[in-house]
Motif scaffolding. Sequence first.
Motif, PDB file in Angstrom:
ATOM      1  N   ASP A 205      40.381  37.002  26.197  1.00 45.19           N
ATOM      2  CA  ASP A 205      39.191  36.379  26.755  1.00 45.19           C
ATOM      3  C   ASP A 205      37.951  37.210  26.410  1.00 45.19           C
ATOM      4  O   ASP A 205      38.039  38.387  26.072  1.00 45.19           O
ATOM      5  N   LEU A 206      36.802  36.552  26.500  1.00 48.91           N
ATOM      6  CA  LEU A 206      35.551  37.152  26.055  1.00 48.91           C
ATOM      7  C   LEU A 206      35.203  38.419  26.836  1.00 48.91           C
ATOM      8  O   LEU A 206      34.807  39.429  26.241  1.00 48.91           O
ATOM      9  N   TYR A 207      35.363  38.414  28.159  1.00 54.11           N
ATOM     10  CA  TYR A 207      35.010  39.609  28.926  1.00 54.11           C
ATOM     11  C   TYR A 207      35.928  40.776  28.570  1.00 54.11           C
ATOM     12  O   TYR A 207      35.464  41.919  28.427  1.00 54.11           O
TER      13      TYR A 207
ATOM     14  N   TYR B 261      34.369  28.163  22.893  1.00 54.88           N
ATOM     15  CA  TYR B 261      35.314  28.780  23.828  1.00 54.88           C
ATOM     16  C   TYR B 261      35.956  27.726  24.723  1.00 54.88           C
ATOM     17  O   TYR B 261      35.316  26.763  25.145  1.00 54.88           O
ATOM     18  N   ASP B 262      37.250  27.938  25.000  1.00 52.76           N
ATOM     19  CA  ASP B 262      37.961  27.120  25.979  1.00 52.76           C
ATOM     20  C   ASP B 262      37.753  27.736  27.355  1.00 52.76           C
ATOM     21  O   ASP B 262      37.709  28.960  27.498  1.00 52.76           O
TER      22      ASP B 262
ATOM     23  N   PHE C 299      36.929  32.955  29.341  1.00 54.90           N
ATOM     24  CA  PHE C 299      36.515  32.123  28.219  1.00 54.90           C
ATOM     25  C   PHE C 299      37.285  32.607  27.005  1.00 54.90           C
ATOM     26  O   PHE C 299      37.106  33.739  26.558  1.00 54.90           O
ATOM     27  N   LEU C 300      38.156  31.747  26.497  1.00 55.81           N
ATOM     28  CA  LEU C 300      39.021  32.105  25.367  1.00 55.81           C
ATOM     29  C   LEU C 300      38.541  31.404  24.101  1.00 55.81           C
ATOM     30  O   LEU C 300      38.126  30.234  24.153  1.00 55.81           O
TER      31      LEU C 300
ATOM     32  N   ALA D  19      46.948  34.554  24.872  1.00 56.14           N
ATOM     33  CA  ALA D  19      47.890  35.579  25.300  1.00 56.14           C
ATOM     34  C   ALA D  19      47.587  35.993  26.740  1.00 56.14           C
ATOM     35  O   ALA D  19      46.471  35.882  27.210  1.00 56.14           O
ATOM     36  N   GLU D  20      48.616  36.442  27.396  1.00 57.77           N
ATOM     37  CA  GLU D  20      48.447  36.932  28.761  1.00 57.77           C
ATOM     38  C   GLU D  20      47.593  38.194  28.757  1.00 57.77           C
ATOM     39  O   GLU D  20      47.440  38.864  27.756  1.00 57.77           O
ATOM     40  N   ASP D  21      47.051  38.537  29.912  1.00 58.64           N
ATOM     41  CA  ASP D  21      46.254  39.771  30.035  1.00 58.64           C
ATOM     42  C   ASP D  21      47.059  40.962  29.614  1.00 58.64           C
ATOM     43  O   ASP D  21      48.249  41.043  29.849  1.00 58.64           O
TER      44      ASP D  21
END
Length: 87
Positions: free
Chosen positions: A26-28, A58-59, A76-77, A84-86
């Motif tokens: 994700d973006l962050y 972004y999705d 936001f992916l 992928a998971e965190d």
Amino acid sequence: MVPRNIDLSMGNILKLHTQAQLQNKDLYSFLRQTFPDLSPEERLQYLAAILNDYLEAYDYNPEDEMSIDGYRVKRFLPKGSLHAEDE
């Protein structure tokens, strides 16, 4: 803490967006890895600037959020990522 001048220029935001699109996170989380020395607020400024110009890339699921750095941050992916998971 002394506020830093972060580079929110169009060229830098485009560069960060392009790099983020090549990641499978994700973006962050990408910004947190890229700028470990910035405060969460400064990273959120980058996140907002990128999404302001490139939101359609972004999705986003309104229910998908994480608690990180003292904030609840929506994920936001990059479109087309494997989500992928965190780490």
